[in-house]
Design a protein around this motif. Sequence first.
Motif, PDB file in Angstrom:
ATOM      1  N   PHE A 148      73.073   1.196  14.260  1.00 53.50           N
ATOM      2  CA  PHE A 148      72.308   1.922  13.263  1.00 53.50           C
ATOM      3  C   PHE A 148      72.126   1.064  12.026  1.00 53.50           C
ATOM      4  O   PHE A 148      73.004   0.297  11.653  1.00 53.50           O
ATOM      5  N   ASN A 149      70.982   1.194  11.382  1.00 49.54           N
ATOM      6  CA  ASN A 149      70.687   0.463  10.163  1.00 49.54           C
ATOM      7  C   ASN A 149      70.910   1.372   8.965  1.00 49.54           C
ATOM      8  O   ASN A 149      70.670   2.577   9.041  1.00 49.54           O
ATOM      9  N   ASN A 150      71.338   0.778   7.862  1.00 46.50           N
ATOM     10  CA  ASN A 150      71.525   1.515   6.628  1.00 46.50           C
ATOM     11  C   ASN A 150      70.242   1.451   5.820  1.00 46.50           C
ATOM     12  O   ASN A 150      69.677   0.374   5.635  1.00 46.50           O
ATOM     13  N   ILE A 151      69.798   2.610   5.344  1.00 39.92           N
ATOM     14  CA  ILE A 151      68.618   2.679   4.483  1.00 39.92           C
ATOM     15  C   ILE A 151      69.105   3.144   3.121  1.00 39.92           C
ATOM     16  O   ILE A 151      69.658   4.227   2.988  1.00 39.92           O
ATOM     17  N   GLY A 152      68.901   2.297   2.114  1.00 40.71           N
ATOM     18  CA  GLY A 152      69.405   2.561   0.768  1.00 40.71           C
ATOM     19  C   GLY A 152      68.725   3.740   0.099  1.00 40.71           C
ATOM     20  O   GLY A 152      67.604   4.132   0.451  1.00 40.71           O
ATOM     21  N   ASN A 153      69.402   4.291  -0.893  1.00 41.97           N
ATOM     22  CA  ASN A 153      68.872   5.421  -1.657  1.00 41.97           C
ATOM     23  C   ASN A 153      67.546   5.060  -2.305  1.00 41.97           C
ATOM     24  O   ASN A 153      67.365   3.950  -2.798  1.00 41.97           O
ATOM     25  N   GLY A 154      66.612   5.994  -2.312  1.00 43.10           N
ATOM     26  CA  GLY A 154      65.341   5.814  -2.990  1.00 43.10           C
ATOM     27  C   GLY A 154      64.366   4.893  -2.290  1.00 43.10           C
ATOM     28  O   GLY A 154      63.320   4.578  -2.841  1.00 43.10           O
ATOM     29  N   SER A 155      64.687   4.444  -1.089  1.00 41.65           N
ATOM     30  CA  SER A 155      63.797   3.548  -0.365  1.00 41.65           C
ATOM     31  C   SER A 155      62.612   4.314   0.205  1.00 41.65           C
ATOM     32  O   SER A 155      62.710   5.492   0.506  1.00 41.65           O
ATOM     33  N   ILE A 156      61.500   3.612   0.362  1.00 38.99           N
ATOM     34  CA  ILE A 156      60.309   4.193   0.966  1.00 38.99           C
ATOM     35  C   ILE A 156      60.006   3.388   2.222  1.00 38.99           C
ATOM     36  O   ILE A 156      59.846   2.165   2.158  1.00 38.99           O
ATOM     37  N   ILE A 157      59.933   4.084   3.364  1.00 38.65           N
ATOM     38  CA  ILE A 157      59.641   3.458   4.645  1.00 38.65           C
ATOM     39  C   ILE A 157      58.227   3.875   5.054  1.00 38.65           C
ATOM     40  O   ILE A 157      57.930   5.068   5.129  1.00 38.65           O
ATOM     41  N   GLY A 158      57.361   2.911   5.320  1.00 39.28           N
ATOM     42  CA  GLY A 158      55.981   3.206   5.701  1.00 39.28           C
ATOM     43  C   GLY A 158      55.916   3.927   7.038  1.00 39.28           C
ATOM     44  O   GLY A 158      56.750   3.721   7.924  1.00 39.28           O
ATOM     45  N   ALA A 159      54.894   4.762   7.201  1.00 40.18           N
ATOM     46  CA  ALA A 159      54.704   5.501   8.447  1.00 40.18           C
ATOM     47  C   ALA A 159      54.542   4.538   9.616  1.00 40.18           C
ATOM     48  O   ALA A 159      53.804   3.562   9.533  1.00 40.18           O
ATOM     49  N   GLY A 160      55.250   4.786  10.702  1.00 38.07           N
ATOM     50  CA  GLY A 160      55.160   3.964  11.895  1.00 38.07           C
ATOM     51  C   GLY A 160      55.951   2.664  11.822  1.00 38.07           C
ATOM     52  O   GLY A 160      55.887   1.864  12.747  1.00 38.07           O
ATOM     53  N   SER A 161      56.674   2.447  10.725  1.00 36.03           N
ATOM     54  CA  SER A 161      57.453   1.215  10.581  1.00 36.03           C
ATOM     55  C   SER A 161      58.655   1.229  11.505  1.00 36.03           C
ATOM     56  O   SER A 161      59.247   2.277  11.755  1.00 36.03           O
ATOM     57  N   VAL A 162      59.007   0.061  12.020  1.00 40.05           N
ATOM     58  CA  VAL A 162      60.183  -0.075  12.875  1.00 40.05           C
ATOM     59  C   VAL A 162      61.233  -0.847  12.089  1.00 40.05           C
ATOM     60  O   VAL A 162      61.106  -2.055  11.866  1.00 40.05           O
ATOM     61  N   VAL A 163      62.270  -0.132  11.651  1.00 36.92           N
ATOM     62  CA  VAL A 163      63.322  -0.737  10.832  1.00 36.92           C
ATOM     63  C   VAL A 163      64.341  -1.385  11.756  1.00 36.92           C
ATOM     64  O   VAL A 163      64.987  -0.709  12.551  1.00 36.92           O
ATOM     65  N   THR A 164      64.473  -2.711  11.649  1.00 38.88           N
ATOM     66  CA  THR A 164      65.395  -3.451  12.510  1.00 38.88           C
ATOM     67  C   THR A 164      66.576  -4.024  11.745  1.00 38.88           C
ATOM     68  O   THR A 164      67.513  -4.535  12.344  1.00 38.88           O
ATOM     69  N   LYS A 165      66.528  -3.953  10.402  1.00 36.60           N
ATOM     70  CA  LYS A 165      67.607  -4.472   9.557  1.00 36.60           C
ATOM     71  C   LYS A 165      67.897  -3.466   8.459  1.00 36.60           C
ATOM     72  O   LYS A 165      67.116  -2.543   8.228  1.00 36.60           O
ATOM     73  N   ASP A 166      69.005  -3.665   7.758  1.00 40.10           N
ATOM     74  CA  ASP A 166      69.339  -2.796   6.641  1.00 40.10           C
ATOM     75  C   ASP A 166      68.271  -2.905   5.549  1.00 40.10           C
ATOM     76  O   ASP A 166      67.702  -3.971   5.337  1.00 40.10           O
ATOM     77  N   VAL A 167      68.021  -1.783   4.865  1.00 45.87           N
ATOM     78  CA  VAL A 167      67.046  -1.735   3.781  1.00 45.87           C
ATOM     79  C   VAL A 167      67.799  -1.519   2.480  1.00 45.87           C
ATOM     80  O   VAL A 167      68.600  -0.590   2.366  1.00 45.87           O
TER      81      VAL A 167
END
Length: 56
Positions: free
Chosen positions: A6-25
Amino acid sequence: MDRWKFNNIGNGSIIGAGSVVTKDVEAYSIVVGNPAKKISVINNQFFDKNKISLTL
């Protein structure tokens, strides 16, 4: 053996629609694409300029 990573997504981050998160944000980052890449960092100037509030 753990099959899921699982990847960590930081507080307040914005992930674009359809994006594939492969690393921590990092916190307060904007990421888009496949694979997701950081295009910007959110700061106080962004909120002041666009009159956005980050209160939850």
